[in-house]
Design a protein around this motif. Structure first.
Motif, PDB file in Angstrom:
ATOM      1  N   UNK A 116     -19.888  -7.164 -28.280  1.00  0.00           N
ATOM      2  CA  UNK A 116     -18.532  -7.252 -28.487  1.00  0.00           C
ATOM      3  C   UNK A 116     -17.449  -6.508 -27.381  1.00  0.00           C
ATOM      4  N   UNK A 117     -17.798  -5.207 -27.508  1.00  0.00           N
ATOM      5  CA  UNK A 117     -16.737  -4.547 -26.784  1.00  0.00           C
ATOM      6  C   UNK A 117     -16.708  -4.907 -25.124  1.00  0.00           C
ATOM      7  N   UNK A 118     -18.112  -4.897 -24.608  1.00  0.00           N
ATOM      8  CA  UNK A 118     -18.059  -5.319 -23.361  1.00  0.00           C
ATOM      9  C   UNK A 118     -17.519  -6.885 -23.109  1.00  0.00           C
ATOM     10  N   UNK A 119     -17.831  -7.595 -23.823  1.00  0.00           N
ATOM     11  CA  UNK A 119     -17.201  -9.170 -23.848  1.00  0.00           C
ATOM     12  C   UNK A 119     -15.703  -9.033 -23.856  1.00  0.00           C
ATOM     13  N   UNK A 120     -15.171  -8.089 -24.619  1.00  0.00           N
ATOM     14  CA  UNK A 120     -13.797  -8.067 -25.031  1.00  0.00           C
ATOM     15  C   UNK A 120     -13.021  -7.346 -23.457  1.00  0.00           C
ATOM     16  N   UNK A 121     -13.738  -6.449 -22.927  1.00  0.00           N
ATOM     17  CA  UNK A 121     -12.974  -5.827 -21.918  1.00  0.00           C
ATOM     18  C   UNK A 121     -13.565  -6.524 -20.409  1.00  0.00           C
ATOM     19  N   UNK A 122     -14.512  -6.906 -20.397  1.00  0.00           N
ATOM     20  CA  UNK A 122     -15.277  -7.340 -19.121  1.00  0.00           C
ATOM     21  C   UNK A 122     -15.699  -8.882 -19.387  1.00  0.00           C
ATOM     22  N   UNK A 123     -15.591  -9.585 -20.316  1.00  0.00           N
ATOM     23  CA  UNK A 123     -15.966 -10.780 -20.443  1.00  0.00           C
ATOM     24  C   UNK A 123     -14.887 -11.939 -20.259  1.00  0.00           C
ATOM     25  N   UNK A 124     -15.207 -12.986 -20.630  1.00  0.00           N
ATOM     26  CA  UNK A 124     -14.229 -14.341 -20.073  1.00  0.00           C
ATOM     27  C   UNK A 124     -12.877 -13.980 -20.219  1.00  0.00           C
ATOM     28  N   UNK A 125     -12.789 -13.286 -21.459  1.00  0.00           N
ATOM     29  CA  UNK A 125     -11.190 -13.326 -22.124  1.00  0.00           C
ATOM     30  C   UNK A 125     -10.590 -12.206 -21.633  1.00  0.00           C
ATOM     31  N   UNK A 126     -11.069 -11.235 -20.657  1.00  0.00           N
ATOM     32  CA  UNK A 126     -10.695  -9.899 -20.204  1.00  0.00           C
ATOM     33  C   UNK A 126      -9.550 -10.138 -19.228  1.00  0.00           C
ATOM     34  N   UNK A 127      -9.274 -11.203 -18.583  1.00  0.00           N
ATOM     35  CA  UNK A 127      -8.520 -11.212 -17.464  1.00  0.00           C
ATOM     36  C   UNK A 127      -8.484 -10.351 -16.575  1.00  0.00           C
ATOM     37  N   UNK A 128      -7.397 -10.194 -16.001  1.00  0.00           N
ATOM     38  CA  UNK A 128      -7.163  -9.005 -14.798  1.00  0.00           C
ATOM     39  C   UNK A 128      -7.761  -7.493 -15.222  1.00  0.00           C
ATOM     40  N   UNK A 129      -7.591  -7.345 -16.402  1.00  0.00           N
ATOM     41  CA  UNK A 129      -8.205  -6.152 -16.899  1.00  0.00           C
ATOM     42  C   UNK A 129      -9.756  -5.761 -16.500  1.00  0.00           C
ATOM     43  N   UNK A 130     -10.495  -7.064 -16.504  1.00  0.00           N
ATOM     44  CA  UNK A 130     -11.815  -6.652 -16.260  1.00  0.00           C
ATOM     45  C   UNK A 130     -12.101  -6.330 -14.900  1.00  0.00           C
ATOM     46  N   UNK A 131     -11.027  -6.617 -13.849  1.00  0.00           N
ATOM     47  CA  UNK A 131     -11.445  -6.156 -12.572  1.00  0.00           C
ATOM     48  C   UNK A 131     -11.091  -4.593 -12.340  1.00  0.00           C
ATOM     49  N   UNK A 132      -9.918  -4.227 -13.059  1.00  0.00           N
ATOM     50  CA  UNK A 132      -9.568  -2.811 -13.275  1.00  0.00           C
ATOM     51  C   UNK A 132     -10.621  -2.037 -13.691  1.00  0.00           C
ATOM     52  N   UNK A 133     -11.404  -2.584 -14.741  1.00  0.00           N
ATOM     53  CA  UNK A 133     -12.580  -1.772 -15.167  1.00  0.00           C
ATOM     54  C   UNK A 133     -13.669  -1.686 -14.424  1.00  0.00           C
ATOM     55  N   UNK A 134     -13.693  -2.914 -13.652  1.00  0.00           N
ATOM     56  CA  UNK A 134     -14.751  -2.874 -12.662  1.00  0.00           C
ATOM     57  C   UNK A 134     -14.712  -1.700 -11.469  1.00  0.00           C
ATOM     58  N   UNK A 135     -13.485  -1.468 -11.124  1.00  0.00           N
ATOM     59  CA  UNK A 135     -12.976  -0.654 -10.102  1.00  0.00           C
ATOM     60  C   UNK A 135     -13.554   0.744 -10.547  1.00  0.00           C
ATOM     61  N   UNK A 136     -12.842   0.982 -11.933  1.00  0.00           N
ATOM     62  CA  UNK A 136     -12.947   2.462 -12.361  1.00  0.00           C
ATOM     63  C   UNK A 136     -14.453   2.578 -12.791  1.00  0.00           C
ATOM     64  N   UNK A 137     -15.227   1.872 -13.164  1.00  0.00           N
ATOM     65  CA  UNK A 137     -16.732   2.016 -13.331  1.00  0.00           C
ATOM     66  C   UNK A 137     -17.314   2.019 -12.046  1.00  0.00           C
ATOM     67  N   UNK A 138     -16.926   1.482 -11.147  1.00  0.00           N
ATOM     68  CA  UNK A 138     -17.684   1.665  -9.796  1.00  0.00           C
ATOM     69  C   UNK A 138     -17.313   2.944  -9.077  1.00  0.00           C
ATOM     70  N   UNK A 139     -15.891   3.390  -9.531  1.00  0.00           N
ATOM     71  CA  UNK A 139     -15.746   4.914  -8.815  1.00  0.00           C
ATOM     72  C   UNK A 139     -16.517   5.820  -9.213  1.00  0.00           C
ATOM     73  N   UNK A 140     -16.831   5.733 -10.485  1.00  0.00           N
ATOM     74  CA  UNK A 140     -17.761   6.663 -10.975  1.00  0.00           C
ATOM     75  C   UNK A 140     -19.437   6.664 -10.986  1.00  0.00           C
ATOM     76  N   UNK A 141     -19.738   5.427 -10.144  1.00  0.00           N
ATOM     77  CA  UNK A 141     -21.318   5.092  -9.832  1.00  0.00           C
ATOM     78  C   UNK A 141     -21.810   6.154  -8.829  1.00  0.00           C
ATOM     79  N   UNK A 142     -22.837   6.616  -9.047  1.00  0.00           N
ATOM     80  CA  UNK A 142     -23.537   7.445  -8.158  1.00  0.00           C
ATOM     81  C   UNK A 142     -24.444   6.767  -7.397  1.00  0.00           C
ATOM     82  N   UNK A 143     -24.809   7.158  -6.118  1.00  0.00           N
ATOM     83  CA  UNK A 143     -25.843   6.775  -5.266  1.00  0.00           C
ATOM     84  C   UNK A 143     -25.255   5.737  -4.216  1.00  0.00           C
TER      85      UNK A 143
END
Lengths: 160, 171
Positions: B62-89
């Motif tokens: 539910x947490x992922x669906x809420x922040x990154x799912x279909x209902x997340x709107x533009x916030x999902x993209x913000x999360x995707x960039x923040x998550x990507x920023x900390x990705x290693x490799x």
């Protein structure tokens, strides 16, 4: 680099304190997932080792340092797509090339495709995204890299 | 296909072994490349997969669906960039993470934007780039590429959503 070990260790420890059972479950998932994709990684490593032999750094320097910067952008984009190189090798190389007078837009095309387009990561990407979407994603990324190179050229006054 | 891979890898190993024994220079160089890249992978992959495992057991769908799912709107993209920023490799770590996010209910456009963002805006790499090519270079790259990444991910995501596309794991 080391912060990933610290972060992973801390996360594992915290998880273990809260629930032993869930932590072991997590480790089982980690092992299963890694084991499943490992063959694809092996194929990727074989490809990387061969391509890096065929296209060494010296060759990249020679090709990117050509006279025509438009041709340089295209060559940079193709080389960046085909080669796989960690950032700690790629950026110092770009830094040296910059000092040799290679245009920013050429380095932009090279470094952006290097990061975004993965011909050599194809075996791994295909396993997760499937062949068709892998190809589409790489084509889109290639196009984005060219646009970024163009914009870089404009901002640094290299285009006209 | 499976059989072909095995044959190819066996042939490759035999070639490396023969090269090392006979001192065949290209083969030795390829072997060294293989070893140094393998080490780079071994340094990153176990950690990445342990974190994926922890993510799978602790983070609720539910947490992922809420922040990154279909209902997340533009916030999902913000999360995707923040998550990507900390990705290693690099990309090769982003794909298994993307698969995990997909299973937990992140929408496709957010996943594609995560994959692209993890290629272009990992924090350590970006700092490294700026120190060799200048801040102006890095800023131009980020400002131009990120909007293009969002737009293309939205288009690709909604196109594939209609086709009922799903990420897979190893084939």
């Amino acid at each position: 680099m080391y912060y990933i070990y610290i972060a992973t260790g801390a996360a594992l420890l915290l998880s273990f304190v809260v629930s032993r059972e869930k932590t072991f479950q997590a480790l089982r998932i980690a092992y299963r997932r890694l084991a499943k994709i490992l063959p694809a990684f092996l194929v990727m490593l074989v490809l990387v080792s061969i391509v890096l032999f065929l296209v060494p750094e010296s060759l990249i320097s020679t090709y990117l340092g050509g006279n025509n910067r438009y041709v340089g952008v295209l060559i940079g984009a193709v080389l960046g797509s085909v080669v796989l190189m960690p950032g700690f090798i790629a950026y110092p190389l770009c830094g040296i090339l910059l000092q040799k007078g290679v245009a920013y837009m050429v380095l932009s095309a090279f470094s952006t495709t290097l990061m975004m387009v993965g011909v050599l990561t194809y075996p791994v990407e295909k396993a997760y995204l499937g062949t068709k979407v892998t190809v589409i994603r790489n084509l889109i990324s290639f196009a984005i890299a060219l646009l970024v190179a163009l914009a870089t050229g404009l901002f640094f006054g290299e285009v006209f | 296909m499976k059989h072909g891979k095995t044959v190819m890898i066996c042939g490759y190993c035999a070639f490396l072994l023969a090269s090392f024994l006979l001192g065949f220079e290209p083969g030795v160089k390829i072997g060294r490349n293989f070893i140094s890249f393998s080490i780079a992978m071994i340094e990153v992959l176990p950690c990445a997969f342990v974190l994926i495992g922890l993510f799978e057991v602790w983070v609720k769908k539910e947490t992922v669906e809420k922040h990154l799912g279909t209902e997340s709107g533009l916030r999902g993209y913000l999360w995707s960039v923040l998550l990507a920023g900390t990705t290693v490799g690099g990309l090769y770590v982003a794909f298994p993470v993307a698969y995990s996010l997909h299973r937990k209910g992140a929408r496709l456009s957010v996943i594609f934007s995560y994959i692209a963002a993890s290629a272009i805006c990992r924090v350590p790499m970006t700092i490294f780039e700026a120190s060799f090519l200048g801040v102006k270079f890095t800023v131009i790259r980020l400002v131009v590429s990120l909007p293009l990444v969002f737009v293309s991910s939205m288009l690709l995501g909604s196109f594939l959503e209609k086709k009922r596309y799903h990420l897979t794991e190893g084939k």
